[in-house]
Design an enzyme around this catalytic site. Structure first.
Site, short mmCIF file in Angstrom:
data_model
loop_
_atom_site.label_atom_id
_atom_site.label_comp_id
_atom_site.label_asym_id
_atom_site.label_seq_id
_atom_site.Cartn_x
_atom_site.Cartn_y
_atom_site.Cartn_z
N LYS A 180 -48.25 27.27 31.46
CA LYS A 180 -46.71 27.74 31.44
C LYS A 180 -46.73 29.46 31.02
O LYS A 180 -46.08 30.28 31.61
CB LYS A 180 -45.97 27.06 30.34
CG LYS A 180 -44.66 27.31 30.32
CD LYS A 180 -44.08 26.81 31.82
CE LYS A 180 -43.07 25.44 31.46
NZ LYS A 180 -42.73 24.87 32.73
N GLY A 226 -67.14 15.78 28.80
CA GLY A 226 -66.82 14.56 29.57
C GLY A 226 -66.93 13.45 28.62
O GLY A 226 -67.66 13.51 27.62
#
Ligand code: XMP
Length: 515
Positions: free
Chosen positions: A367, A53
């Protein structure tokens, strides 16, 4: 069921961690750090991975987490910010590093157990940090270091707590996958029995249970994602599903008819299919507009208007299905990641369509995982391996103003390009087709000479990329003779084009689409 929770603290590549774990045949999902410890425990995770982060743990504004997480007995792997959070929460110290490390970094391994069990004595990793762990908490040992980072990895074997400063999830960390495997198999004790067919079966069951006798509406684009979502729903609830296909005039050549042939009344599936021919509406709305984000927003909004009108004709439905996949979510900027593009099928939800709930069955998949799910569902190969096509269609492959005439030019050029690539693959000239390849209209006109006359026409750009997750991409090396043939045919057969360019840009720094 074995399950790893990836607790998200706002890094860019968090779903990549989940995906790498799924590649170990262990189910993984991302949950935001705002989920309470009780909620996380209720999900019964076999292990937890804390992500990177952008923040500093010692900044009290930064996301922190209930310290009890580290004593509740669940094995934990902290990555980057997650590693620092573990150290800080348990009484170690985290400071600004005197020297930041970015990119390729050689790490020396000090202890070859746990997560680092199967890695070499020195191993190349990917670092991206300005803070570092200066002192490990009590009970921890340093298990790797670099010349400038004293704690590149630390562990407390008894407590099953592990932390790495680098990013094992990215492929640049050469032995990163081994580390994740060691965490899920050895530390967490997972067997690795999860497969994509479990995802498909489970999702069909879940959808069936959720939908009951309800009616479901799906915006079908004919692309891989919405097709897989539609077939999944059709398998789950059959004719309770209605698919609306909006032809916005920004599709590839002949595509509207192809979609209708597969999903329409003469097609393969048990569902209701409605085609809306709304080409002119989109051209009218796009007249004079040149800014990419404005074009995206107009196309997205008009799409929703058309869709809404159709939905009204159908009447109240209970659920709306969207084929959103993970890269759409991250690149549209959820949470704390930066917005790259506002993707068509995320945000701007048609809240005025009368429905109860959204179903996004593919939201956590990449995908290539969607394709695997498509194959599991028995969708024909030519549909599953169809290259992705963005929601805003040719609207973002025509730089600048979109007109019907420009659409026709780019459709014709793109058709030739695809035809020539298919021929090259068939004849063995190319081993396989690139993962995504298309023609775009540069909106640049230049001077040429054809048949002794001066021309002042458009330049078409051809693009082809190699990628598996569409988050990063390399350019594809198309044989010159194929490009040469494309150039000749495009200039001879497509009116209004006198120049063909080949785009050499990888992603990053480019994006795959032009806008
Ligand atoms: P970019 O251009 O962001 O594209 O590198 C990454 C992948 O996403 C596709 N793409 C979209 N897909 N709606 C979609 O469904 C969109 O608005 C959109 N924009 C880009 C793009 O074709 C590539 O495969």
């Amino acid at each position: 069921m074995e399950k790893i929770i990836v607790l998200d603290f706002g890094g860019q590549y968090n779903q990549l961690i989940a995906r790498r774990v799924r590649e170990c045949n262990v189910y993984a999902e991302v949950q935001p750090y705002t989920k309470s410890l009780d909620e996380i425990k209720a999900m019964n995770p076999t292990g937890i991975i804390l992500t990177g982060g952008p923040n500093s743990v010692y900044d009290m504004e930064s996301p922190h987490y209930d310290k009890e997480l580290f004593t509740c007995g669940i094995p934990i792997l902290g990555i980057c910010y997650g590693a620092q959070l573990m150290a800080w929460s348990l009484g170690g110290t985290v400071e600004t590093a005197p020297v930041s490390e970015y990119g390729r970094t050689e790490v020396t391994v000090d202890g070859k157990e746990g997560v680092l069990k199967n890695v070499s004595d020195t191993t190349i990793t990917w670092m991206s940090h300005t803070d570092y762990i200066a002192q490990v908490p009590e009970g921890f040992e340093i298990s790797a270091h670099t010349p400038v980072c004293p704690v590149a990895a630390m562990e407390n074997k008894e407590a099953k707590l592990y932390a790495v400063q680098f990013h094992p999830e990215v492929t640049h960390s050469v032995e990163g996958q081994k580390m994740l495997e060691a965490f899920v198999y050895d530390v967490c004790g997972c067997k690795g029995e999860w497969k994509m067919d479990s995802f498909v079966e489970r999702t069909i069951e879940e959808v069936r249970e959720k939908v009951g006798n309800g009616r479901v509406l799906c915006a079908l684009s004919g692309g891989v994602d919405s097709s897989v979502a539609a077939v999944l729903l059709s398998k789950a609830v059959g004719k309770q599903l209605t698919c609306v296909f909006v032809d916005h005039g920004l599709l590839r050549k002949n595509e509207g008819d192809e979609v209708e042939a597969v999903f329409g009344p003469e097609g393969h599936y048990d569902l209701n299919f409605i085609r809306v021919n709304a080409q002119q509406r989109f051209y009218d709305k796009l007249a004079g507009v040149t800014d990419p984000e404005t074009k995206r927003k107009i196309i997205g909004e008009e799409f929703i208007h058309v869709f809404e009108e159709e939905a009204k004709k159908i009447g109240a439905v209970d659920f709306l299905v969207q084929g959103t996949i993970y890269p759409d979510v991250i690149e549209s900027g959820l949470g704390k990641s930066a917005v790259i593009k506002s993707h068509h099928n995320v945000g701007g939800l048609p809240d005025y369509v009368d429905f109860k709930e959204i179903i996004e069955p593919l939201r956590m998949l990449f995908k290539d995982e969607v394709r695997r799910a498509g194959l599991e569902l028995g969708i024909p190969d030519y549909l599953v391996f169809r290259q992705p096509f963005p929601g805003p269609g040719l609207g973002i492959r025509i730089i600048g103003e979109v007109t019907e005439e420009k659409c026709k030019i780019v459709q014709d050029a793109d058709y030739i390009y695809r035809e020539e690539i298919a021929k090259a693959v068939e004849s063995g000239l190319m081993e396989s087709a690139p993962n995504q390849y298309f023609a775009a209209l540069t909106n640049m006109r230049s001077v040429g000479v054809m048949g002794d006359f001066r021309t002042y026409d458009y330049a078409i750009a051809l693009r082809a990329v190699l990628t598996s997750d569409f988050m990063t991409a390399d350019i594809a090396h198309i044989p010159w003779e194929v490009l040469d043939r494309c150039m000749t045919r495009i200039i001879n057969e497509v009116n209004g084009v006198n120049r063909v360019l080949y785009d050499l840009t990888s992603k990053p720094p480019g994006t795959i689409e032009f806008e």
